[in-house]
Each structure stands twice: as C-alpha cells, then as structure tokens.
Design a protein around this motif. Structure first.
Motif: not given
Length: 243
Positions: A22-35
């Motif tokens: 979930y940490t990896a998903l959270l960082v990736t989602a924020l970097s591409v704008g998937a808030v």
C-alpha cells in the motif's frame, strides 16, 4: 490487552507485506494524480501498519476494521475500473495505450488567428478564422500517466482482495480459538473435581476412603444396629419370702 495468541501472530509478516504494497501504491497514485484511489490506500495503510507494529494493542481489535475497509475499498476500485472501461473514449481498447488521438468537432466563439506553413513567404503565415466556424481539434487523453493510473487501480483492487482475505482468515482463527476455550472450560472443571463429586451448591461431597470429614464435607458413619427383641432369661440370685 496482552499479546495475541501465536495462531494470530503468524499473520504478522503478511501484514507487513500489505504495508509495503500500500505504501508503493500510495506514492505511485499521488505521483500520477490518482487522488481518489490514494485516499483509499491511506486508510488501508494505517490499519495494516497499526496491526503489525502494535500487535499487543491492535491486532485482535482491528481485524474487523481491516476486513470491512478491504471490502469497501475493493468495491470502489472495482466500480472505478468498470467506469473506465464503459467510457466511450478512451474506452477499454485504449486501457493500456499511451497514445490515442481523437478529432473532436468544435465551434469557435470568436475570431482566432492560426499560423500555418506557407511556401510563398518561405515560413509561416497568419490566418484569421472567423467566429462560429466549425473546426476539428485533435484530443490526446492517453499518456504514460493514464496507463500508470489504470495499472495502480488494477493492483489496488487485487491488494484489497488479498487484505480482505487475510482479515477473514484472522477472524476465522480467532473464532476457532474462542470456541476451543469455551469447550475446554467445563472439561477442565470436571478433571479437577474431587472424587466425591459436588453438591448442588458446588461443594464437594467427601473425599477418598479413610479421609476425615473436612469443611463442607459429609462423612457417613454406621452406628450399632438395633438389638433383637424376644424372650430374655432371668439372671441373678433368687429371693425368699418369709411368712
């Protein structure tokens, strides 16, 4: 609250794997704008990290929280995937495409100046397009960020399902341990009971043969039996009657 039983502690490493995922998903989602997706992953990350890092305080009490959050997040991610696939453009065929140009018709609201290559002037020339002219504008929705967002949603849905399954296994194990504890209670009481048994109020009825009667105990004693009744001969010296 004490530490959880070993049967529950064996899931601790799986909780740490959820934290990493979930940490990896959270960082990736924020970097591409998937808030929207990132908000779900924040809740799952907090609960999984609390259960793993504070096992003596939160592992047992947070099992149902992890289970319910996992089901809810998986549902929202699934709805998000369905909405992306059902959209006419880009649509399902461009789910993993980084380039999907599309010409969109539009009407100019005012005069617009455009610059085109013109061989007569050996360069570019300005042209004025009057208002209310229908034109076609090329739209580009697909990109590398678009693909990454879709991949994040897919992996997030899978991770939510795994988290829900893990929480259900932990819940099932805790219920089995609770049932075993309830079944062993009466059995342990019978194994530690005196050989004389119990009275209605829970006190023991006597001990082993030869033991004296203690507090709360009753000891049966057999007294002498009744004498047999019948003819009894006279015993003793005789008496003389004088005239």
């Amino acid at each position: 609250m004490g530490p959880p039983p070993p049967e529950i502690l064996r899931y601790k490493n799986f909780l740490y794997l959820l934290v990493v995922g979930y940490t990896a998903l959270l960082v990736t989602a924020l970097s591409v704008g998937a808030v929207n997706s990132a908000l779900n992953y924040v809740f799952m990350l907090v609960v999984a990290a609390s259960m793993a890092a504070r096992a003596d305080q939160c592992m047992m009490s947070c099992i149902m929280v992890l289970l319910m959050l996992g089901i809810i997040c998986a549902f929202f991610d699934f709805v998000n995937i369905i909405s992306i696939l059902a959209t006419p453009y880009p649509g399902a065929k461009n789910f993993f495409s980084t380039d999907c140009p599309k010409n969109v018709e539009a009407t100019l609201r005012a005069n617009s100046t455009i610059y085109l290559k013109d061989g007569l002037v050996n360069g570019t020339a300005a042209y004025t397009v009057p208002a209310r002219t229908k034109v076609e504008i090329e739209e580009h929705v697909c990109s590398a960020a678009w693909v990454v967002r879709n991949v994040v949603v897919l992996i997030g849905t899978l991770l939510d399902i795994l988290a829900s399954r893990l929480a259900f296994r932990m819940f099932k194990t805790s219920m089995e341990l609770s049932q075993e504890a309830q079944n062993q209670g009466p059995l342990q009481q019978l194994m530690t009971a005196p050989r004389g048994g119990f009275q209605g109020d829970g006190r023991s009825l006597g001990g082993a043969p030869g033991d004296g009667a203690g507090p709360g105990q009753t000891q049966m004693r057999q007294g002498p039996g009744p004498r047999s009744q019948g003819f009894q001969p006279f015993q003793g010296s005789g008496q003389t009657l004088s005239a």
